[in-house]
Design an enzyme around this catalytic site. Structure first.
Site, short mmCIF file in Angstrom:
data_model
loop_
_atom_site.label_atom_id
_atom_site.label_comp_id
_atom_site.label_asym_id
_atom_site.label_seq_id
_atom_site.Cartn_x
_atom_site.Cartn_y
_atom_site.Cartn_z
N SER B 21 -39.57 23.99 -1.84
CA SER B 21 -40.20 22.73 -1.47
C SER B 21 -39.41 21.54 -2.00
O SER B 21 -38.89 21.57 -3.11
CB SER B 21 -41.62 22.70 -2.04
OG SER B 21 -42.21 21.45 -1.78
N GLY B 46 -43.82 18.76 -0.39
CA GLY B 46 -45.19 18.73 -0.89
C GLY B 46 -46.07 17.79 -0.06
O GLY B 46 -45.72 16.63 0.12
N GLY B 72 -41.19 11.07 -6.33
CA GLY B 72 -42.57 10.60 -6.40
C GLY B 72 -43.44 11.15 -5.29
O GLY B 72 -44.36 10.48 -4.81
N ASN B 99 -46.51 23.60 0.92
CA ASN B 99 -46.67 23.13 -0.46
C ASN B 99 -47.59 21.92 -0.45
O ASN B 99 -47.48 21.06 0.43
CB ASN B 99 -45.29 22.77 -1.03
CG ASN B 99 -45.34 22.37 -2.50
OD1 ASN B 99 -45.87 21.31 -2.84
ND2 ASN B 99 -44.81 23.20 -3.35
N ASN B 127 -48.74 22.78 -5.90
CA ASN B 127 -47.96 22.08 -6.93
C ASN B 127 -48.93 21.51 -7.95
O ASN B 127 -49.74 20.66 -7.62
CB ASN B 127 -47.14 20.97 -6.26
CG ASN B 127 -46.43 20.08 -7.26
OD1 ASN B 127 -46.38 20.37 -8.46
ND2 ASN B 127 -45.85 18.99 -6.77
N CYS B 130 -48.70 17.47 -11.04
CA CYS B 130 -49.08 16.18 -10.48
C CYS B 130 -50.13 15.57 -11.41
O CYS B 130 -51.02 16.27 -11.89
CB CYS B 130 -49.67 16.41 -9.09
SG CYS B 130 -50.13 14.90 -8.25
N THR B 193 -39.14 21.58 -11.66
CA THR B 193 -38.03 20.95 -12.37
C THR B 193 -38.35 20.69 -13.84
O THR B 193 -39.51 20.53 -14.22
CB THR B 193 -37.66 19.61 -11.72
OG1 THR B 193 -38.82 18.77 -11.69
CG2 THR B 193 -37.14 19.80 -10.31
N GLY B 243 -34.82 28.32 -9.62
CA GLY B 243 -34.09 27.56 -10.63
C GLY B 243 -32.59 27.72 -10.53
O GLY B 243 -32.02 28.64 -11.10
N THR B 266 -32.00 22.99 -4.85
CA THR B 266 -30.97 21.95 -4.82
C THR B 266 -29.75 22.30 -3.96
O THR B 266 -29.18 21.44 -3.30
CB THR B 266 -30.54 21.63 -6.26
OG1 THR B 266 -31.71 21.23 -6.98
CG2 THR B 266 -29.53 20.51 -6.32
#
Lengths: 246, 304
Positions: B21, B46, B72, B99, B127, B130, B193, B243, B266
């Site tokens: 995501s 998300g 954000g 997500n 998630n 948050c 992260t 990761g 990433t």
């Protein structure tokens, strides 16, 4: 996509002019490519670079050495390979009715304007090229008509590129249309000048990018049409549409 | 051909490679970059009930072998996702993990119910990194008791598999893994992260407007492998390892320590076709190593 470097020339202190064999068919002035310099994980991300030319399958970019990525790129020789994605983004699209094109470039921002100029040899264009010092003035000889401004006065007139732009009578002529690319401060000033003089035009924004194709959301800009991604909705935006952050 | 199929709850994947995501948009951005049916699944950006514009710029910066982001939670909102994105996604034949997040318990529940009802969404990934606006901005996933309650509430409200994505920004991740299992969660994905910071020494300003951001990329992989190992040893439900995966070798590390599947994040930015490449390389590797079923690898770590 792997691409072989054709040439990688040091053209001014800190600047390189590179040509590579492209795996794509073409690119429009204003579009950019994402270059991966090495296959290693550091530096990790690709570097966005404006297309400065495209002819016979050979793509040209002009870059400034600013960090490790561009430093490694500058050490590459003809025959070495890089990895290129793109072209991405939208393009400059001045209307056919624009008789008088003003090209305003700051530093490396000259690249897409040069490409537009070379692709449209029949159109009347005047370039205003700005930079901190003489080495930041690139490709001035490739424009038919150009005025140079440097902050330290080492080339052209001393001061911001907006000074000679304001002094010219061209802003008041009918059919004038402006294309600009450069640092945010310059674009904001040029945007204001256009609005003040009732001149239409397009601004190409520069930003760090994570991906270049619209998914990392690292290069957004607020516009009159809402929040936009520079990489896919831009990098070219109309004069008067960007909401500049103070 | 080795059997690469894995199962997460009732979600069946053709192979264990999932795109993470926040790095894969809504999948549609990748249709010309890979074949979505050739990867296990993809996780959407998300989603929240309402559209969000996210944080001010700059919101990404590069760090050694990684990057920090503070986007954000910008997203199009669940309505636009349903009306504009999902019909197009369905045409691709992709397995879709939606997500989602909320700022209150009710928002989590409502978002989960909406996504659960959508044809073309195969599983939900919650998630929990948050801020909870009703509890002074403390993250939902930062208290095991609260995480268990939220997991349980959402689990009871939906029918599709529920994956809970854990934050690594805790002293010990194991109580959180247990909380998800006790709450009835079908799987854990880890890690999100790592909280990080980077400073531009020339301007003495943080390189991210919001000062802190989430570190991702190959730089975080050893931390992620350790945490996935801890989770896999703590719970019986499947763990999805995330990761800094950039190669076949990296993916195998996660599988060996017990991950049933992996997510690639990433690196999708750098190499948009990487998920399909890794799935293909995994297949070739199994063949070469005479491994008939990917499950022979999962949790095969030797520590003696």
């Amino acid at each position: 996509m792997k691409a072989e470097i054709i040439s990688n020339s040091h053209v001014a202190r800190g600047y390189f002019d590179m040509k590579f064999a492209a795996a794509f068919d073409g690119a429009e002035p204003g579009q950019f490519v994402m270059i991966r310099v090495t296959g290693s994980m550091d530096p990790l991300l690709r570097r966005p670079m404006s297309v400065a030319g495209f002819e016979n399958g050979i793509c040209r970019v002009i870059y400034k050495v600013v960090g490790r990525g561009t430093q490694l790129l500058s050490a590459k020789n003809p025959g070495d390979s890089i990895d290129v994605l793109g072209p991405f983004g939208n393009a400059f699209s001045p209307p056919d009715t624009a008789e008088n094109i003003l090209l305003v470039g700051g530093g490396i921002g000259i690249a897409p304007l040069l490409y537009w100029h070379l692709r449209n040899p029949g159109r009347k264009a005047t370039a205003f090229i700005g930079g901190a010092a003489s080495n930041d003035i690139l490709c001035a000889d490739e424009f038919k008509h150009s005025t140079i401004a440097t902050m330290d006065g080492s080339a052209g007139v001393r001061g911001l590129v907006t000074s000679p732009l304001l002094e010219t009578g061209l802003l008041r002529e009918k059919g004038t249309y402006l294309l600009a690319c450069g640092p945010k401060g310059m674009l904001k000033a040029v945007d204001g000048i256009c609005i003040q003089h009732g001149v239409s035009g397009e601004l190409s924004l520069e930003e760090r990018m994570g991906c270049g194709f619209g998914v990392c959301l690292g290069c957004v800009v607020d516009t009159s049409g809402g929040r936009k991604r520079m990489c896919v909705d831009g990098p070219v935006f109309g004069v008067g549409s960007v909401k500049w952050q103070t | 051909m080795a059997n690469l199929k894995v199962v997460i709850g009732t979600l069946e994947l053709v192979n264990p490679v999932i795109s993470a995501s926040g790095t894969f948009g809504y999948g549609l951005e990748f249709v010309d970059k890979l074949d979505l049916r050739r990867i296990g699944a993809f996780a959407t950006k998300g989603l929240s009930l309402n559209k969000r514009d996210g944080n001010p710029m700059p919101r990404i910066c590069e760090t050694p072998s990684g990057m920090i982001n503070s986007i954000g939670l910008e997203n199009v909102g669940i309505d636009v996702f349903e009306m504009e994105k999902l019909p197009e996604i369905r045409k691709t034949g992709a397995k879709v993990i939606a997500n989602f997040f909320g700022e209150t318990e009710d928002e989590y529940l409502e978002a989960a119910r909406r996504l659960d009802a959508m044809e073309g969404v195969h599983a939900l990934e919650m998630n929990v990194s948050c801020p909870n606006v009703e509890k002074g901005g403390i993250e939902f996933g930062s208290d095991p008791a609260f995480l268990e309650k939220l997991t349980s509430l959402v689990r009871k409200a939906i029918r599709k598999p529920l994956i809970v994505k854990l934050s690594p920004n805790v002293a010990d991740i194991r109580p959180f893994a247990r909380a998800v299992e006790n709450g009835g969660g079908d799987a854990i994905s880890a890690i999100n992260t790592l909280k990080g910071m980077s400073v531009d020494t020339a301007t003495r300003r943080p390189r991210i407007k919001r000062v802190f951001g989430g570190l991702s990329g190959p730089a975080i992989r050893p931390v992620a492998v350790r945490m996935v190992y801890e989770c896999a040893r703590t719970v019986k439900i499947p763990v999805i390892g995330i990761g800094g995966i950039a190669s076949l070798e990296d993916m195998l590390e996660f599988l060996i320590v017990g991950a049933v599947a992996v997510q690639v994040g990433t690196m999708n930015f750098v190499e948009p076709g990487i998920c399909q490449r890794l799935a293909e390389e995994l297949s070739v590797w199994c063949e070469k190593e005479r491994i008939a079923d990917i499950r022979e690898i999962i949790g095969s770590l030797k520590t003696d």
